[in-house]
Enzyme design. Structure first.
Site, PDB file in Angstrom:
ATOM      1  N   LYS A 126       0.858  -1.191   0.000  1.00  0.00           N
ATOM      2  CA  LYS A 126       0.000   0.000   0.000  1.00  0.00           C
ATOM      3  C   LYS A 126       0.889   1.234   0.000  1.00  0.00           C
ATOM      4  O   LYS A 126       2.033   1.173   0.437  1.00  0.00           O
ATOM      5  CB  LYS A 126      -0.864   0.015   1.270  1.00  0.00           C
ATOM      6  CG  LYS A 126      -2.078   0.905   1.172  1.00  0.00           C
ATOM      7  CD  LYS A 126      -3.230   0.186   0.485  1.00  0.00           C
ATOM      8  CE  LYS A 126      -4.429   1.078   0.259  1.00  0.00           C
ATOM      9  NZ  LYS A 126      -5.612   0.289  -0.148  1.00  0.00           N
ATOM     10  N   ASP A 166      -7.136   4.403  -4.436  1.00  0.00           N
ATOM     11  CA  ASP A 166      -7.734   4.272  -3.101  1.00  0.00           C
ATOM     12  C   ASP A 166      -8.327   5.655  -2.815  1.00  0.00           C
ATOM     13  O   ASP A 166      -8.543   6.430  -3.761  1.00  0.00           O
ATOM     14  CB  ASP A 166      -6.670   3.876  -2.045  1.00  0.00           C
ATOM     15  CG  ASP A 166      -7.300   3.426  -0.724  1.00  0.00           C
ATOM     16  OD1 ASP A 166      -7.765   2.274  -0.649  1.00  0.00           O
ATOM     17  OD2 ASP A 166      -7.356   4.221   0.235  1.00  0.00           O
TER      18      ASP A 166
END
Ligand code: NDP
Ligand code: 2IT
Length: 444
Positions: A126, A166
């Protein structure tokens, strides 16, 4: 002390300033206890949990860019490559002022198990930055994205680490980042997913997280003798996940009566007008007050409150820790039957327990929102074979993946005598594949 408790203590001591990461680790390790206890000696000797809770590596870097007034701005960029036992690191990029190491670490940690649950060969990672795209001009967003990718580009690649969207990172940001990667590297590769359809993106990726959430929710309802038809649904958020969750829920015959953003929420008793919501959020990038202004029957309220609305199904689709214990109590009191998480870790641990103990069917984000990353992996497949599949082809694969996830987590929970505990089932099913791959690959 059990091996799990020992590792939890060590992780807490070592990462005391990262509450979201600790929350994610605690949730996973506590529910893995039965699976760990069955192999405790072996896992302890192999330090499997210590390895699983320590990222492979993490990058933190300066992102300087010039705003429209000629002023230099400086943000902090992150990429955490957590675990690549089953495939290249894969996970989104969050652009939000709240981003810090602990938040990216919690998201990267959860991504390991989520990606494993998809059944596709993707590891966990991430990234992101404390940059706020809100109120910035397109040129400013481009300047930021180019500077961000100038550094990030050193660490990623289509077989190494494949970032995606995201919170705050959508098609516009991915486009600018892809352009800069191509310019720096000189190669045309599927280094990012969520790309535009004209340059290697996959049909149905935009819709995938929200649609996938509804496919698994529908399967959950079906397996309990219920359907989506006629159900009242409350959804939080008004971004990518919330919009397409609302659309699919409506296609299934349910009525979605709420949405929210970081300043307020909408109650629309007639059912959310998705076309209007898209216009307000995707085109104008405006506040929800504009939705209410254009829709006479809808109420706008400041602050938070979607969980106070009576519903059959609640789908948190905004951000972490947005469904708290008092919200859980209100949902139960109002007769809510199911909560499925479109966002990552939106429900606190005490709220999750309260819902489960009060008979609410609860599917956590690692399973329920896995449709987004699963479709990202399908985008990687299409890029590798230099072909594009039709919308129907991708969508039907997505649906099958979500149905498989439901049955895998249901089976895993049953195997450990915890029927209906989908949180435990998801963590165990996700863990088993990664653990096997890590052990097979030796001490690395
Ligand atoms: P978007 O940026 O498209 O939308 C986020 C929405 O949540 C916005 O309405 C935003 O409101 C609201 N929101 C964000 N932060 C906060 C906050 N701190 N408090 C209140 N509201 C907030 O993001 P996505 O829809 O892509 O992501 C939503 C969630 O789903 C995240 O948890 C993400 O990690 C998760 N997720 C996303 C996937 C994807 O494919 N995009 C895949 C799997 C999970 P505002 O505009 O006012 O900030
Ligand atoms: O949380 C997530 O799974 C995402 N933001 C999507 C990640 C991806 O690589 O598509």
């Amino acid at each position: 002390m059990s091996y799990v408790d020992e590792v939890l203590e060590r992780v807490k001591a070592k990462n005391a300033s990262e509450p979201e990461f600790l929350q994610a680790v605690e949730e996973v390790l506590e529910s893995l206890k039965p699976a760990i206890e069955a192999n405790e000696e072996k896992y302890r000797k192999e330090a499997l949990l210590e390895r699983l809770t320590e990222p492979d590596r993490q990058f933190k870097f300066r992102v300087p860019w010039v705003d429209d007034n000629g002023q230099v701005q400086v943000n902090t960029g992150y990429r955490i490559q957590f675990n690549n036992a089953i495939g290249p690191y894969k996970g989104g990029l969050r652009l939000h002022p709240s981003v810090n190491t602990g938040i990216i670490k919690f998201l990267g940690f959860e991504q390991i198990f989520k990606n494993s649950l998809t059944g596709l060969p993707i590891g966990g990672g991430k990234g992101g930055a404390d940059f706020d795209p809100k109120g910035k001009s397109d040129r400013e967003v481009m300047a930021f994205c180019q500077s961000f990718m100038t550094e990030l580009g050193k660490y990623i690649g289509s077989d190494v680490d494949v970032p995606a969207g995201d919170i705050g990172t959508g098609a516009r940001e991915i486009g600018y980042m892809f352009g800069q990667y191509k310019k720096i590297k000189g190669t045309y590769e599927g280094v990012l997913t969520g790309k535009g359809l004209s340059y290697g993106g996959s049909l149905a990726r935009t819709e995938a997280t929200g649609y996938g959430l509804l496919y698994i929710t529908e399967e959950l309802m079906k397996c309990h003798g219920e359907s989506m038809e006629g159900k009242t649904v409350v959804i939080s958020g008004a971004g990518n996940v919330a919009i397409y969750a609302t659309q699919k829920a409506q296609q299934m015959g349910a009525k979605v009566v709420t949405c929210s953003d970081s300043t307020g929420w909408i109650y629309d008793p007639e059912g959310i007008d998705v076309a209007l919501l898209k216009e307000v959020k995707e085109v104008k990038r405006a506040r929800l007050t504009e939705y209410a202004a254009a829709r006479p029957g809808a109420e706008y309220h400041e602050g938070r409150g979607v969980w106070s609305v009576k519903c059959d199904i609640a789908l948190p689709c905004a951000t972490q820790n947005e469904l708290l214990i008092d919200d859980a109590k209100q949902l139960v009191a109002n007769g809510c039957k199911a909560v499925c998480e479109g966002a990552n870790m939106p429900t606190t641990i005490d709220a999750t327990k309260y819902l489960q103990e009060n008979g609410v069917w609860f599917i956590g984000g690692k399973a329920a929102n896995a449709g987004g990353v699963a479709t990202s992996a399908l985008e990687m497949s299409q890029n590798s074979e230099r072909l594009s599949w039709t919308f129907e082809e991708v969508d039907s694969k997505l649906k099958q993946i979500m149905i498989n996830i439901y049955h895998n987590i249901d089976d895993a929970a049953k195997r450990y005598g915890e029927e209906g505990n989908y949180v435990m089932g998801a963590n165990i099913a996700g863990f088993e594949k990664v653990a096997e791959a890590m052990l097979a690959q030796g001490v690395v």
